[in-house]
Design a protein around this motif. Structure first.
Motif, mmCIF file in Angstrom:
data_model
loop_
_atom_site.group_PDB
_atom_site.id
_atom_site.type_symbol
_atom_site.label_atom_id
_atom_site.label_comp_id
_atom_site.label_asym_id
_atom_site.label_seq_id
_atom_site.Cartn_x
_atom_site.Cartn_y
_atom_site.Cartn_z
ATOM 1 N N TYR A 40 5.853 68.797 13.925
ATOM 2 C CA TYR A 40 5.957 68.620 12.656
ATOM 3 C C TYR A 40 4.472 67.981 11.776
ATOM 4 N N HIS A 41 3.711 68.053 12.481
ATOM 5 C CA HIS A 41 2.530 67.641 12.102
ATOM 6 C C HIS A 41 1.429 68.065 12.321
ATOM 7 N N GLU A 77 -3.540 67.347 12.530
ATOM 8 C CA GLU A 77 -3.850 66.893 12.165
ATOM 9 C C GLU A 77 -4.966 66.746 12.728
ATOM 10 N N CYS A 83 5.783 72.572 9.932
ATOM 11 C CA CYS A 83 4.667 71.734 10.152
ATOM 12 C C CYS A 83 4.110 72.988 9.331
#
Length: 100
Positions: free
Chosen positions: A41-42, A44, A77
């Motif tokens: 999803y993400h 970072e 993502c």
């Protein structure tokens, strides 16, 4: 020294690919695994570690985990999707593309 690991929360479905630099968490990917599919999803990376290739280290761990566990990756993502599109031959064995 950098190292990565995959960690799942109590329910066993949602988790993170975590990256540590000198024992300090430097970045992560939010993921879930169900029905043979790994959704990312993400991605970072903490500001102080930007520009050091850490997102790519996370991606490499994600792909290794998928291969070891016979999972197909659904790249929700933007970073992962961009890498998959940029290097489709490198990720063809793990990339679950949407059917039109």
């Amino acid at each position: 020294m950098e190292n990565t690991k995959v960690v799942f929360k109590e329910n066993g479905i949602y988790g993170e690919v975590q990256l540590f630099s000198d024992d300090k968490k430097a970045g992560k990917m939010d993921i879930s695994v169900a029905d043979g599919k790994l959704r990312v999803y993400h991605t970072e990376v903490n500001d102080e570690y930007e520009g050091r290739g850490f997102a790519k280290l996370l991606l490499n761990q994600l792909v290794s985990y998928a291969k070891e566990n016979i999972l197909r990756i659904i790249p929700l993502c933007p970073y992962v999707l961009a890498q998959f599109k940029r290097h489709p031959e490198e990720y063809s064995d793990v990339w679950l593309k949407k059917k039109l």
